[in-house]
Design a protein around this motif. Structure first.
Motif, short mmCIF file in Angstrom:
data_model
loop_
_atom_site.label_atom_id
_atom_site.label_comp_id
_atom_site.label_asym_id
_atom_site.label_seq_id
_atom_site.Cartn_x
_atom_site.Cartn_y
_atom_site.Cartn_z
N LEU A 176 -14.57 15.15 -7.58
CA LEU A 176 -14.12 14.04 -7.14
C LEU A 176 -13.39 13.13 -8.21
CD1 LEU A 176 -16.81 13.16 -4.54
CD2 LEU A 176 -14.65 14.11 -3.89
N ALA A 177 -13.93 13.17 -9.11
CA ALA A 177 -13.43 12.38 -10.37
C ALA A 177 -12.11 13.20 -11.01
CB ALA A 177 -14.49 12.42 -11.53
N GLY A 178 -12.18 14.48 -10.92
CA GLY A 178 -10.99 15.07 -11.40
C GLY A 178 -9.78 14.93 -10.34
N ALA A 179 -9.88 14.77 -9.14
CA ALA A 179 -9.08 14.80 -8.12
C ALA A 179 -8.37 13.38 -8.09
CB ALA A 179 -9.61 14.94 -6.71
N LEU A 180 -9.27 12.24 -8.38
CA LEU A 180 -8.86 11.01 -8.50
C LEU A 180 -8.19 10.73 -9.91
CD1 LEU A 180 -11.98 8.77 -7.33
CD2 LEU A 180 -9.91 9.16 -6.20
N ASP A 181 -8.59 11.28 -10.95
CA ASP A 181 -7.73 11.30 -12.34
C ASP A 181 -6.45 12.01 -11.97
OD1 ASP A 181 -8.20 10.44 -15.18
OD2 ASP A 181 -7.64 12.44 -15.45
N ASP A 182 -6.24 13.18 -11.45
CA ASP A 182 -4.84 13.83 -11.34
C ASP A 182 -4.02 12.70 -10.36
OD1 ASP A 182 -5.95 16.09 -12.40
OD2 ASP A 182 -6.39 17.11 -10.33
N SER A 183 -4.52 11.94 -9.68
CA SER A 183 -3.50 11.02 -8.80
C SER A 183 -3.22 9.93 -9.75
CB SER A 183 -4.20 10.59 -7.64
OG SER A 183 -4.57 11.50 -6.64
N HIS A 184 -4.07 9.49 -10.48
CA HIS A 184 -3.68 8.37 -11.45
C HIS A 184 -2.76 8.80 -12.46
CE1 HIS A 184 -8.04 6.38 -10.60
NE2 HIS A 184 -7.24 6.61 -9.60
N CYS A 185 -3.01 9.94 -13.10
CA CYS A 185 -1.81 10.56 -14.08
C CYS A 185 -0.77 10.68 -13.64
CB CYS A 185 -2.71 11.96 -14.68
SG CYS A 185 -4.11 11.65 -15.57
N SER A 208 0.84 -1.24 -0.12
CA SER A 208 0.16 0.02 -0.17
C SER A 208 0.81 1.25 0.02
CB SER A 208 -0.81 0.01 1.34
OG SER A 208 -1.95 -0.93 1.22
N ALA A 209 0.31 2.40 -0.64
CA ALA A 209 1.11 3.56 -0.84
C ALA A 209 -0.08 4.79 -0.63
CB ALA A 209 2.14 3.72 -1.95
N LEU A 210 0.36 5.87 0.05
CA LEU A 210 -0.51 6.81 0.02
C LEU A 210 -0.07 7.58 -1.25
CD1 LEU A 210 -2.57 8.71 1.42
CD2 LEU A 210 -0.75 10.15 2.70
N LEU A 211 -1.25 7.98 -2.24
CA LEU A 211 -0.92 8.78 -3.23
C LEU A 211 -1.15 10.20 -3.05
CD1 LEU A 211 -2.39 6.43 -6.14
CD2 LEU A 211 -0.10 6.29 -5.37
N ALA A 212 -2.24 10.57 -2.24
CA ALA A 212 -2.31 12.10 -2.13
C ALA A 212 -3.16 12.22 -0.72
CB ALA A 212 -3.28 12.40 -3.26
N CYS A 213 -2.95 13.34 -0.12
CA CYS A 213 -3.74 13.89 0.89
C CYS A 213 -3.69 15.08 0.86
CB CYS A 213 -3.07 13.27 2.04
SG CYS A 213 -4.10 13.71 3.64
N ARG A 258 -5.83 19.40 -0.08
CA ARG A 258 -6.79 20.21 0.25
C ARG A 258 -7.94 19.92 -1.04
NH1 ARG A 258 -7.20 25.33 2.45
NH2 ARG A 258 -9.66 25.81 2.34
N LEU A 259 -8.93 19.67 -0.88
CA LEU A 259 -10.27 19.78 -1.97
C LEU A 259 -10.95 21.02 -1.49
CD1 LEU A 259 -11.05 17.94 -3.83
CD2 LEU A 259 -12.92 16.97 -2.30
N ARG A 260 -10.76 21.95 -2.55
CA ARG A 260 -11.58 23.20 -2.65
C ARG A 260 -12.85 23.14 -3.18
NH1 ARG A 260 -8.34 27.18 -0.58
NH2 ARG A 260 -6.00 26.84 -0.55
N GLY A 261 -13.55 23.92 -2.69
CA GLY A 261 -15.26 23.93 -3.47
C GLY A 261 -16.07 22.78 -2.77
N SER A 262 -16.90 22.60 -3.27
CA SER A 262 -17.97 21.65 -3.08
C SER A 262 -17.66 20.21 -3.36
CB SER A 262 -19.64 21.58 -3.61
OG SER A 262 -20.04 23.10 -3.05
N HIS A 263 -18.11 19.05 -2.71
CA HIS A 263 -17.70 17.79 -2.94
C HIS A 263 -18.50 17.22 -3.92
CE1 HIS A 263 -15.40 17.38 1.11
NE2 HIS A 263 -15.11 18.43 0.57
N THR A 264 -18.75 18.00 -5.34
CA THR A 264 -19.44 17.33 -6.15
C THR A 264 -18.62 16.22 -6.92
OG1 THR A 264 -18.50 19.12 -7.80
CG2 THR A 264 -20.61 19.51 -6.46
N PHE A 265 -19.67 15.38 -7.76
CA PHE A 265 -19.01 14.21 -8.68
C PHE A 265 -18.17 14.71 -9.29
CE2 PHE A 265 -22.74 15.90 -10.92
CZ PHE A 265 -22.06 15.71 -12.24
N ASP A 266 -18.02 15.97 -10.20
CA ASP A 266 -16.97 16.18 -11.13
C ASP A 266 -15.80 16.63 -10.34
OD1 ASP A 266 -18.38 18.39 -9.97
OD2 ASP A 266 -17.86 19.49 -11.83
#
Length: 372
Positions: A162-171, A145-150, A152-160
C-alpha cells in the motif's frame, strides 16, 4: 380519361392559388426548425471528442461503436461524419488520458498543499486501489478534487504494498512533500503502513484518531518512502460506532442480548427469504405493498434502512401483514417487545444516519444548526 389522383392534385393546386393553406404551410415553425438543423455542420473532430466523452463518462464498452444500432443512430444525426473504429477509439482515449495527466501535473505545480484519500477493494476476484487528491483553489477558495489512480493491486494488501502504491501516485504527479494528510479507513494494513513508515503523533497514541509522522523520508527493503500524516476516516469510525461498537452493549445485559438476537435474527431470516426467491419477494410486495431492503455490510446505513422499512409495514399495513409473511416463510412472528426494540433502534440510529449522509457527500460536508 383523367384519374382521381390527377383531379385531386389539380384541386389542391387551385385551392393554394386562391389563398388556401397547404399542410406544409400550416407548420412554418417546424419546417424552419428542420431547415436550421439541416444547415448546421459539425466537424469530424467535434464528433470524435463527444464520442470519447460519451464512452468515458457513461462507462460504455469500446464495442459500442461496432453495434449496428449505434452506427445507424450516428448516421441519422450526421451522415457526413464517420464513427471511430474500436482500435482507434481505444488509442484516442489513451492519448486523451495522457494529455489530462500532463495538464494535472502542470496544475499541481501551483498547488502548495494537498490531502489524499485512498481505499482498497476487491471485485470479481481482483483487487484495486483508488487514490484521490483534494486541495483548495488559491483564487476561488473552492475545494477541488481529482482522481490520481484507480488501478489493479496485485498480491496481498500488506502495508509495504500500500505504501508503495501511494508513493508511486505521489511521484507520478509530483506532489511529494505537498501532501499534508492521508485519509483512510481504520483497517490494520493502512494503520500499520503509517506506523511502520512514520511516527505516530501524541494525539493518536492517546485517542487513536490521527496517525502522524515526520516530514522526512525513510527506506524499507531498499525502497524510499515519504512519511505520511494519517487521518482515519470519520465516516468509517462513525459506521463502526453504529455496528461493531454497538454490539458491546450486549456484553453488559443478557436480557438485551437475547432480545436483540431474537429480533434481528427474525428480520435477517425474512430478508434472506425475500432476497433469494422471486416468489417470496412478490408475496411480500403483495401483502405489505412494498419491497424489503436487504442489508449489505459494505453499504453504510443499510441495516438502518432495512430495519426502518420493516417497521414501516406495521403502521401502514398492520401487524397482520407481517404475520402473513412470517407464516408464509414459516418463521416466528415478532413479539411486541421485539417490535419495540426495533423501533428504538431506528430512533437511536437516525442521528447517526443523518450525520453519515452529510459527511459522505461530495459537497457541503459540514454540520449546520437547523433554523427554528
Amino acid at each position: 380519361k383523367p384519374s382521381i389522383k390527377t383531379d385531386f392534385n389539380a384541386c389542391a393546386q387551385k385551392a393554394q392559388e386562391q389563398g388556401g393553406m397547404s399542410k406544409q404551410s400550416m407548420q412554418p415553425d417546424k419546417q424552419a426548425k428542420f431547415a436550421v438543423c439541416g444547415s448546421i455542420r459539425v466537424s469530424q473532430g467535434t464528433v470524435d471528442r463527444l464520442l470519447i466523452r460519451l464512452i468515458c463518462e457513461g462507462h460504455h464498452p469500446f464495442t459500442l461503436v461496432e453495434q449496428p444500432g449505434f452506427k445507424d443512430f450516428a448516421a441519422a444525426l450526421n451522415p457526413q461524419c464517420k464513427v471511430l473504429s474500436r482500435p482507434t477509439l481505444k488509442n484516442r482515449i489513451a492519448e486523451a488520458a495522457g494529455q489530462m495527466k500532463t495538464k494535472m501535473i502542470s496544475y499541481f505545480g501551483n498547488v502548495n498543499y494537498a490531502c489524499i484519500t485512498t481505499d482498497c477493494w476487491s471485485a470479481h476476484q481482483k483487487s484495486y486501489i483508488g487514490v484521490t487528491c483534494h486541495w483548495i483553489d488559491k483564487e476561488t477558495f473552492e475545494r477541488r478534487s481529482a482522481l490520481l489512480a484507480c488501478k489493479r493491486l496485485r498480491g496481498s494488501h500488506t502495508f509495504d504494498v500500500l505504501a508503495g502504491a501511494l508513493d508511486d501516485s505521489h511521484c507520478h504527479y509530483r506532489i511529494r512533500g505537498k501532501v499534508v494528510r492521508t485519509t483512510t479507513d481504520s483497517v490494520s494494513n493502512f494503520v500499520k503502513a503509517v506506523s511502520i513508515f512514520g511516527e505516530q503523533s501524541q494525539s493518536e497514541k492517546a485517542e487513536s484518531d490521527i496517525d502522524k509522522c515526520g516530514p522526512d523520508q525513510d527506506t524499507f527493503n531498499g525502497l524510499e518512502y515519504q512519511y505520511l500524516t494519517h487521518q482515519r476516516c470519520a465516516c468509517h469510525l462513525l459506521n463502526l460506532v453504529a455496528t461493531t461498537y454497538a454490539d458491546i452493549a450486549e456484553q453488559d445485559n443478557d436480557t438485551y442480548k437475547r432480545l436483540s438476537h431474537a429480533a434481528f435474527g427474525k428480520c435477517q431470516a425474512t430478508w434472506n427469504k425475500s432476497g433469494r426467491s422471486h416468489t417470496a419477494a412478490e408475496f411480500v410486495e403483495i401483502k405489505c405493498n412494498l419491497e424489503l431492503i436487504r442489508p449489505n455490510k459494505t453499504r453504510w446505513n443499510s441495516t438502518h434502512m432495512a430495519m426502518e422499512r420493516t417497521i414501516r409495514i406495521i403502521p401502514e399495513q398492520g401487524e397482520d401483514a407481517i404475520r402473513s409473511v412470517c407464516e408464509e416463510f414459516k418463521l416466528k412472528m415478532l413479539s411486541q417487545a421485539e417490535i419495540a426494540l426495533l423501533g428504538e433502534y431506528c430512533s437511536v440510529m437516525r442521528p447517526v444516519v443523518k450525520a453519515l449522509n452529510i459527511l459522505q457527500s461530495e459537497t457541503s460536508t459540514q454540520l449546520e444548526r437547523e433554523s427554528s
